[in-house]
Design an enzyme around this catalytic site. Sequence first.
Site, PDB file in Angstrom:
ATOM      1  N   HIS A 100      -5.149  -2.278   5.241  1.00  0.00           N
ATOM      2  CA  HIS A 100      -3.844  -2.707   5.782  1.00  0.00           C
ATOM      3  C   HIS A 100      -3.977  -3.630   6.995  1.00  0.00           C
ATOM      4  O   HIS A 100      -3.008  -3.840   7.716  1.00  0.00           O
ATOM      5  CB  HIS A 100      -2.991  -1.488   6.170  1.00  0.00           C
ATOM      6  CG  HIS A 100      -2.483  -0.741   4.980  1.00  0.00           C
ATOM      7  ND1 HIS A 100      -1.998   0.545   5.038  1.00  0.00           N
ATOM      8  CD2 HIS A 100      -2.374  -1.118   3.680  1.00  0.00           C
ATOM      9  CE1 HIS A 100      -1.638   0.938   3.830  1.00  0.00           C
ATOM     10  NE2 HIS A 100      -1.858  -0.046   2.992  1.00  0.00           N
ATOM     11  N   GLN A 136      -6.732   3.022   5.943  1.00  0.00           N
ATOM     12  CA  GLN A 136      -5.401   2.417   5.982  1.00  0.00           C
ATOM     13  C   GLN A 136      -4.994   2.170   7.428  1.00  0.00           C
ATOM     14  O   GLN A 136      -3.961   1.575   7.686  1.00  0.00           O
ATOM     15  CB  GLN A 136      -4.385   3.369   5.341  1.00  0.00           C
ATOM     16  CG  GLN A 136      -4.613   3.590   3.862  1.00  0.00           C
ATOM     17  CD  GLN A 136      -3.781   4.762   3.373  1.00  0.00           C
ATOM     18  OE1 GLN A 136      -2.680   4.597   2.884  1.00  0.00           O
ATOM     19  NE2 GLN A 136      -4.318   5.951   3.515  1.00  0.00           N
ATOM     20  N   ALA A 147      -8.416  17.122  10.900  1.00  0.00           N
ATOM     21  CA  ALA A 147      -9.610  16.365  10.497  1.00  0.00           C
ATOM     22  C   ALA A 147     -10.740  16.513  11.507  1.00  0.00           C
ATOM     23  O   ALA A 147     -11.907  16.660  11.133  1.00  0.00           O
ATOM     24  CB  ALA A 147      -9.247  14.890  10.324  1.00  0.00           C
ATOM     25  N   CYS A 167      -2.416 -17.175  12.023  1.00  0.00           N
ATOM     26  CA  CYS A 167      -1.281 -18.101  11.983  1.00  0.00           C
ATOM     27  C   CYS A 167      -0.453 -17.792  10.738  1.00  0.00           C
ATOM     28  O   CYS A 167      -1.010 -17.481   9.685  1.00  0.00           O
ATOM     29  CB  CYS A 167      -1.794 -19.535  11.934  1.00  0.00           C
ATOM     30  SG  CYS A 167      -0.456 -20.739  11.824  1.00  0.00           S
ATOM     31  N   CYS A 215      -0.937 -21.942   8.814  1.00  0.00           N
ATOM     32  CA  CYS A 215      -2.162 -22.628   8.370  1.00  0.00           C
ATOM     33  C   CYS A 215      -3.243 -21.616   7.983  1.00  0.00           C
ATOM     34  O   CYS A 215      -3.058 -20.407   8.108  1.00  0.00           O
ATOM     35  CB  CYS A 215      -2.667 -23.596   9.446  1.00  0.00           C
ATOM     36  SG  CYS A 215      -3.445 -22.803  10.858  1.00  0.00           S
ATOM     37  N   ARG A 247       2.108  -0.851  19.833  1.00  0.00           N
ATOM     38  CA  ARG A 247       1.013  -0.178  19.122  1.00  0.00           C
ATOM     39  C   ARG A 247      -0.349  -0.600  19.677  1.00  0.00           C
ATOM     40  O   ARG A 247      -1.283   0.198  19.721  1.00  0.00           O
ATOM     41  CB  ARG A 247       1.140  -0.444  17.622  1.00  0.00           C
ATOM     42  CG  ARG A 247       2.394   0.276  17.082  1.00  0.00           C
ATOM     43  CD  ARG A 247       2.518   0.199  15.598  1.00  0.00           C
ATOM     44  NE  ARG A 247       1.368   0.765  14.913  1.00  0.00           N
ATOM     45  CZ  ARG A 247       1.117   0.576  13.626  1.00  0.00           C
ATOM     46  NH1 ARG A 247       1.955  -0.149  12.896  1.00  0.00           N
ATOM     47  NH2 ARG A 247       0.059   1.118  13.060  1.00  0.00           N
ATOM     48  N   TYR A 268       4.377  -4.323  17.568  1.00  0.00           N
ATOM     49  CA  TYR A 268       2.910  -4.331  17.494  1.00  0.00           C
ATOM     50  C   TYR A 268       2.278  -4.375  18.889  1.00  0.00           C
ATOM     51  O   TYR A 268       1.153  -3.887  19.070  1.00  0.00           O
ATOM     52  CB  TYR A 268       2.413  -5.460  16.566  1.00  0.00           C
ATOM     53  CG  TYR A 268       2.638  -5.052  15.131  1.00  0.00           C
ATOM     54  CD1 TYR A 268       1.801  -4.129  14.512  1.00  0.00           C
ATOM     55  CD2 TYR A 268       3.733  -5.518  14.430  1.00  0.00           C
ATOM     56  CE1 TYR A 268       2.042  -3.700  13.218  1.00  0.00           C
ATOM     57  CE2 TYR A 268       3.987  -5.091  13.123  1.00  0.00           C
ATOM     58  CZ  TYR A 268       3.133  -4.175  12.532  1.00  0.00           C
ATOM     59  OH  TYR A 268       3.373  -3.739  11.257  1.00  0.00           O
ATOM     60  N   GLY A 306      -6.445  12.808   5.938  1.00  0.00           N
ATOM     61  CA  GLY A 306      -5.267  12.548   6.768  1.00  0.00           C
ATOM     62  C   GLY A 306      -4.363  11.442   6.279  1.00  0.00           C
ATOM     63  O   GLY A 306      -3.949  10.591   7.060  1.00  0.00           O
TER      64      GLY A 306
HETATM   65  P1  OAD Z   1       1.312   9.315   7.114  1.00  0.00           P
HETATM   66  O1  OAD Z   1       1.954   9.367   8.455  1.00  0.00           O
HETATM   67  O2  OAD Z   1       2.169   9.035   5.942  1.00  0.00           O
HETATM   68  O3  OAD Z   1       0.523  10.655   6.829  1.00  0.00           O
HETATM   69  C1  OAD Z   1      -0.350  11.209   7.769  1.00  0.00           C
HETATM   70  C2  OAD Z   1      -0.982  12.430   7.190  1.00  0.00           C
HETATM   71  O4  OAD Z   1      -1.912  12.929   8.138  1.00  0.00           O
HETATM   72  C3  OAD Z   1      -0.009  13.558   6.872  1.00  0.00           C
HETATM   73  O5  OAD Z   1      -0.237  14.018   5.561  1.00  0.00           O
HETATM   74  C4  OAD Z   1      -0.336  14.644   7.896  1.00  0.00           C
HETATM   75  O6  OAD Z   1      -0.241  15.957   7.353  1.00  0.00           O
HETATM   76  C5  OAD Z   1      -1.790  14.339   8.195  1.00  0.00           C
HETATM   77  N1  OAD Z   1      -2.230  14.754   9.535  1.00  0.00           N
HETATM   78  C6  OAD Z   1      -1.544  14.779  10.698  1.00  0.00           C
HETATM   79  N2  OAD Z   1      -2.331  15.169  11.707  1.00  0.00           N
HETATM   80  C7  OAD Z   1      -3.558  15.408  11.190  1.00  0.00           C
HETATM   81  C8  OAD Z   1      -4.812  15.840  11.710  1.00  0.00           C
HETATM   82  N3  OAD Z   1      -5.004  16.099  13.003  1.00  0.00           N
HETATM   83  N4  OAD Z   1      -5.849  15.953  10.850  1.00  0.00           N
HETATM   84  C9  OAD Z   1      -5.699  15.691   9.532  1.00  0.00           C
HETATM   85  N5  OAD Z   1      -4.539  15.293   8.974  1.00  0.00           N
HETATM   86  C10 OAD Z   1      -3.486  15.136   9.788  1.00  0.00           C
HETATM   87  O7  OAD Z   1       0.134   8.234   7.230  1.00  0.00           O
HETATM   88  P2  OAD Z   1      -0.661   7.457   6.074  1.00  0.00           P
HETATM   89  O8  OAD Z   1      -0.733   8.250   4.836  1.00  0.00           O
HETATM   90  O9  OAD Z   1      -1.925   6.972   6.682  1.00  0.00           O
HETATM   91  O10 OAD Z   1       1.087   1.300   6.269  1.00  0.00           O
HETATM   92  O11 OAD Z   1       0.302   6.223   5.860  1.00  0.00           O
HETATM   93  C11 OAD Z   1      -0.055   5.241   4.938  1.00  0.00           C
HETATM   94  C12 OAD Z   1       0.553   3.932   5.354  1.00  0.00           C
HETATM   95  O12 OAD Z   1       1.968   4.097   5.570  1.00  0.00           O
HETATM   96  C13 OAD Z   1       0.077   3.416   6.687  1.00  0.00           C
HETATM   97  O13 OAD Z   1      -1.160   2.764   6.621  1.00  0.00           O
HETATM   98  C14 OAD Z   1       1.163   2.474   7.096  1.00  0.00           C
HETATM   99  C15 OAD Z   1       2.358   3.357   6.747  1.00  0.00           C
HETATM  100  O14 OAD Z   1       3.538   2.710   6.483  1.00  0.00           O
HETATM  101  C16 OAD Z   1       1.477   0.101   6.736  1.00  0.00           C
HETATM  102  O15 OAD Z   1       1.943  -0.057   7.856  1.00  0.00           O
HETATM  103  C17 OAD Z   1       1.285  -1.019   5.773  1.00  0.00           C
END
Ligand code: OAD
Length: 234
Positions: free
Chosen positions: A112, A94, A223, A120, A123, A62, A59, A180
């Site tokens: 998320h 997300q 996007a 913490c 607590c 990140r 993290y 996305g």
């Molecule tokens: P993903 O990495 O699974 O998917 C990202 C999506 O964005 C894909 O479908 C790509 O095609 C699309 N993409 C990439 N570049 C793009 C652009 N420039 N414009 C538009 N679309 C684009 O990410 P999420 O679906 O957000 O959770 O992932 C969901 C969750 O999985 C995250 O929040 C995280 C992860 O594990 C946790 O950490 C709890």
Amino acid sequence: MLAISPVDRIFVLTGAGVSAESGIPTFRGVNGLWRNYRIEEVASPHAWRRDPRLVWEFYSMRRRVAADAKPNPAHVALAKLEQRLRDRLFLCTQNVDDLHEQAGSKRVVHVHGELFRSRCDTCSRAPFHDTNTYDPPAELPQCDCGGWIRPHICWFGEMPFELDRIFRALDACTVFIAVGTSGVVEPAASFAAHVRGRAKAIYVGAEEPANASAFTECHLGKAGEMLPDLLGSF
Ligand code: OAD
């Protein structure tokens, strides 16, 4: 361009793709985070119990990436939409970065959690703003109560945040737009199916999501290029 009537209520769900053009890696793409890290080693309660230093290393990395990122035209288009619609827009992300807020969105629901907040693990102290990085061999941050400070993130196996508010907004919306997100992580992956038959469901993203059949329309592309046109915010 999307026609929005005075009675429409728009629910927007964003995923990692909305921040991709800002330089924040997605999770499942070619250079996705989950290609290089194992979820169970860095993003689960089990990982935290087993090796909290490795979790903070992940993290902290990140936080550094997100700290350098700037909003792109997709974030800006959504902030402008909020100015137009006010509480008729519900923006649920997300993403744990703060690019929607940097673009000017005031009411962002982070299902998320948030990268720049910590809490913490023991607590009930409220989550707090925290931009520090805690790379090994630095000491793990500790709370006054003796517990360890952890990222304010929903890990796999934990309950996402604000689900009551989110489902109330889904029930009230007339247009649902997902941007996305690959449509594989629950509960967000089921939001489009939840509104089906009652609200128009639109997908905007680089490729078809896994839940494409739940959408009325899919607009494929970046996007940052497509959302300003769709939302009519130039
Ligand atoms: P993903 O990495 O699974 O998917 C990202 C999506 O964005 C894909 O479908 C790509 O095609 C699309 N993409 C990439 N570049 C793009 C652009 N420039 N414009 C538009 N679309 C684009 O990410 P999420 O679906 O957000 O959770 O992932 C969901 C969750 O999985 C995250 O929040 C995280 C992860 O594990 C946790 O950490 C709890």
